[in-house]
Design a protein around this motif. Sequence first.
Motif, mmCIF file in Angstrom:
data_model
loop_
_atom_site.group_PDB
_atom_site.id
_atom_site.type_symbol
_atom_site.label_atom_id
_atom_site.label_comp_id
_atom_site.label_asym_id
_atom_site.label_seq_id
_atom_site.Cartn_x
_atom_site.Cartn_y
_atom_site.Cartn_z
ATOM 1 N N LYS A 1 1.657 1.676 -3.014
ATOM 2 C CA LYS A 1 2.896 2.146 -3.627
ATOM 3 C C LYS A 1 3.828 2.611 -2.516
ATOM 4 O O LYS A 1 3.415 3.339 -1.606
ATOM 5 N N LYS B 1 7.382 4.629 -1.964
ATOM 6 C CA LYS B 1 8.321 5.491 -2.680
ATOM 7 C C LYS B 1 9.776 5.059 -2.505
ATOM 8 O O LYS B 1 10.578 5.125 -3.415
ATOM 9 N N GLY C 1 -2.148 2.938 -5.169
ATOM 10 C CA GLY C 1 -1.622 1.579 -5.185
ATOM 11 C C GLY C 1 -2.299 0.711 -6.221
ATOM 12 O O GLY C 1 -3.023 1.204 -7.091
ATOM 13 N N GLN C 2 -2.069 -0.586 -6.119
ATOM 14 C CA GLN C 2 -2.676 -1.559 -7.019
ATOM 15 C C GLN C 2 -3.891 -2.178 -6.344
ATOM 16 O O GLN C 2 -3.828 -2.578 -5.186
ATOM 17 N N LEU D 1 10.653 -1.645 -0.861
ATOM 18 C CA LEU D 1 9.663 -2.305 -1.700
ATOM 19 C C LEU D 1 9.598 -3.808 -1.440
ATOM 20 O O LEU D 1 8.546 -4.417 -1.484
#
Length: 206
Positions: A78, A80, A61-62, A85
């Motif tokens: 993240k 998928k 992830g971020q 999202l």
Amino acid sequence: MLNQPQLQFLKQIKKKFSTAEIFLVGGGARDILLKRPFKDYDFVIKNVAPADLQNFLKKIGQVNLVGKHFGVFKFRAKVKNKKKLKSASKIDIDIALPRAEAGWGTGRHQDFTVQVNPNLDIVQDLQRRDFTINAIAYDIFKNKIIDPFGSELDLKNKTIRAVLDPKKRFKEDFSRLMRAIRLALVLNFKIEKKTWQAIKTLNKKL
């Protein structure tokens, strides 16, 4: 909780670090017990070295390192499935290592020393927190509530109570005086007698 798309990363962490203990802490754990909606998730992850955790989070992830000095990572996983999202982007996730804090005696929010210890007992992490209703943890994989300071009873009785010594807790951070009042108003709780007396004694510090 583990079935939520934006929280699947918890399973990834557990798979990567088998000895990891993962806790939902603070307001999130409190609001689950109160059956209140919430979107801010604060997790404490025990038994994982800071560098190892940081490197793995970057892979899945971020990571925002703005709170790294205090052992806290801002994280967005993240997801998928693109259809999910949008919902994931609304989730704010803080991931912290267990830590102890020592105030400098100024009462200013930023004036304290942080001791990050990935092996610190979760109870010791909880005891640095402001009020009992926030000093509670939910062990994600053991499905167990950790409640060393009577949080569940105070939630049942709708009570705001400082953790341990109220005066000491407020002197560590004078902004907690207003936070106690705000919580009481938002939750429609009463402030416990000793905690209220400490607020009246120290209110000039605001």
